[in-house]
Design an enzyme around this catalytic site. Structure first.
Site, PDB file in Angstrom:
ATOM      1  N   GLU A 442       0.851  -1.199   0.000  1.00 48.47           N
ATOM      2  CA  GLU A 442       0.000   0.000   0.000  1.00 48.47           C
ATOM      3  C   GLU A 442       0.882   1.242   0.000  1.00 48.47           C
ATOM      4  OE1 GLU A 442      -4.066  -1.496   2.207  1.00 48.47           O
ATOM      5  OE2 GLU A 442      -2.664  -0.245   3.326  1.00 48.47           O
ATOM      6  N   SER A 468      -3.745   2.405   0.379  1.00 45.33           N
ATOM      7  CA  SER A 468      -4.480   2.192   1.624  1.00 45.33           C
ATOM      8  C   SER A 468      -5.916   2.661   1.443  1.00 45.33           C
ATOM      9  CB  SER A 468      -3.824   2.998   2.739  1.00 45.33           C
ATOM     10  OG  SER A 468      -4.701   3.179   3.824  1.00 45.33           O
TER      11      SER A 468
END
Length: 552
Positions: A442, A468
């Protein structure tokens, strides 16, 4: 009632196996009852998991009250926030497959009759759902619930406040003392971080899929409501066994489309584009990228939750949670799918009161006319890329700029925080896909740095990695094929220009096709970054992000 556990405990041949179960403290009466697994991801590392042992006790009491015998085991859980921005993040997405495998191994080896899966956080919920679909015995999910929001100077806080504080300090917008105050206040206790990030998105979608009881997805970790739902979940697991209702009966094509529509309406995480197809595959449903885009074009975004908006999960819970959103969506939601209540979606929603207009807006007054996720194509992403439409500032829906190219996340973060990325740039981060990362990290650190540095309205980011659930801004991820597979993103050079046109669903490298082809003809796959251990195995077996980053 079909009881697989009789293979283990019945008859004279079961005598030694019964003896081992008695060593666990089980009585003859316990062994005669159905054996229901309580698959828990409790640990003392992840805030979303701290309280799951308490919920497991309540689940077990519900199972016993319904006439069955609970037996608990654990699986792993990684905190994306703690791993974020480090090499540890390479292990997060791959852990999903380990979680799925661990549940399958335990459920099949011990011939459990049914299972309650207790989970929180990003990869744990989808990993468990994958296993439940794969094993296909009566099953129900209890998600742990959101964390309460923090507070600072009258404003709600969550973990993204801490990530963005780093860039704000570097930009001189925040003092280190103020950042320390945010650090101390943004995560006040147990639960999944307080905004609509991946953990809470997946909890909501588990409920929308029909795999958890109504209200579970947004009931907060510290709320006694969660305890009551835990006990009810345990009882319902036995009822599902009695009626032989399995995940394959619940997680149908229509149910997955309902989950996608709720995701788009809420403004959920782009990681669902990885997880929902992976879960669907386990029950024989093909869920491709185009489904998300097709449904996005007709599903309005009616909630404004962090990180894209101002509301937190507590606001959504008070507005009625997932049932209220599904009620508001009306005919967009299919009423026919079966759920773990034993009733169909339409029956569960029959007595749900319509929500107020502020948190869950009417369809006639949405935040965005289209859903929160868009699938982009173009010569840079011939097999697709993903962007969170709802998190993009209007002026960045079409952005053309010079490329700053980096071959890993760390180099990009250093450049952003040292002010070497300028307004108007397009930051490209490659070799961070499922194979090349390996693990498809992420990119919250660079996206939060862009926002904290005040560049969110002028800088786009394009990557073959992922984002994310807390990411916001003009951030295009999941670029396929990835650089490690020789995708066009491997041909990008410093100073090239890229056009990101979200309304037209395009992401293009503004270089003649012949030049791109010539550059790729000289491409040599890089040496694997990891040559031993689990990540080495993962990089050799993982599919592209367009297929959900599943194991081949």
């Amino acid at each position: 009632m079909k009881l697989r556990s009789r293979e283990v405990v019945a008859g004279l041949e079961g005598l030694p196996r019964r003896a081992l179960l008695k060593a666990d403290g089980l009585t003859d009466a316990d062994i005669e009852r159905p054996l229901v697994a309580v698959a828990n991801s409790y640990n003392q590392v992840v805030p979303g998991h701290l309280h799951l042992s308490e919920l497991a006790r309540e689940v077990a009491s519900g199972i016993r009250a319904a006439g069955a015998t609970p037996l608990e085991f654990n699986t792993i859980g990684i905190c994306d926030g703690i791993a974020m921005g480090t090499r540890g993040m390479c292990f997060s997405l791959p852990s999903r497959e380990v979680i799925a495998d661990s549940l399958e191994l335990m459920l099949e080896a011990h011939r459990f009759d049914a299972v309650v899966a207790i989970a929180s956080c990003d990869k744990i919920v989808p990993g468990m759902l994958m296993a439940l679909g794969r094993v296909d015995i009566p099953a129900i999910v209890l998600t742990g619930g959101p964390m309460m929001p923090g507070e600072w100077r009258g404003q709600p806080l969550d973990v993204i406040s801490a990530f963005e504080a780093v860039g704000a300090v570097k930009a001189g917008k925040l003092s280190e003392r103020e950042a320390k105050e945010i650090e101390d206040r943004c995560c006040p206790g147990c639960g999944s971080c307080a905004g609509l990030f991946t953990a809470n998105t997946m909890a909501c979608l588990t409920e929308a899929l029909g795999m958890s009881l109504p209200g579970v997805g947004t009931a907060h970790a510290v709320d006694a409501k969660k305890v009551r739902l835990a006990r009810q979940t345990g009882r319902q697991a036995v009822e599902l066994l009695r009626r032989w209702i399995r995940p394959s009966d619940i997680m149908t094509r229509a149910a997955f489309e309902n989950a996608v529509i709720v995701d788009l309406a809420l403004g959920g995480s782009t990681n669902t584009v990885l997880h929902l197809p992976a879960i669907a595959r386990e029950v024989g449903v093909k869920l491709c990228l185009d489904v998300f885009d097709r449904l996005s074009r007709r599903t309005p975004n009616i909630c404004n939750l962090r990180p894209s908006g101002k509301h937190v999960m507590l606001d959504l819970e008070r507005a009625g949670g997932v049932p209220a959103v599904m009620k508001r969506l009306g005919k967009l939601i299919r009423g026919s799918p079966l759920t773990v209540t034993g009733r169909r979606v339409r029956d569960n929603l029959k007595f749900v009161r319509p929500p107020g207009p502020e948190i869950v807006r009417p369809l006639t007054r949405p935040h965005h006319r289209e859903g929160s996720i868009s699938i982009l194509y173009g010569n840079l992403a011939p097999k697709g890329a993903v962007v969170k439409y709802a998190g993009v500032a209007p002026r960045m829906l079409r952005h053309r700029g010079p490329v700053r190219v980096f071959d890993c996340e760390e180099d990009a973060v250093k450049a952003i925080l040292s002010k070497r990325v300028k307004r108007g740039d397009v930051v490209v981060i490659r070799y961070e896909g499922p194979k090349g990362g390996p693990g498809m990290r992420e990119m919250l650190a660079p996206t939060a740095a862009i926002m904290g540095m005040g560049l969110g309205d002028s800088v786009a980011l394009v990557t073959d990695g992922r984002f994310s659930g807390g990411t916001r801004g003009a951030c295009v991820g999941h670029v396929c094929p990835e650089a490690a597979d020789g995708g066009p993103i491997a041909a990008v050079r410093e100073g090239d220009k890229i056009l990101v046109d979200i309304r037209r669903r395009r992401v293009d490298l503004l270089v003649p096709d012949a030049e791109i082809k010539a550059r790729l003809a000289k491409f040599k796959p890089p040496e694997p970054r990891v040559k031993k251990g689990y990540l080495s195995l993962y990089s050799r077996t993982v599919s592209s992000a367009a297929e959900g980053a599943i194991r081949r």
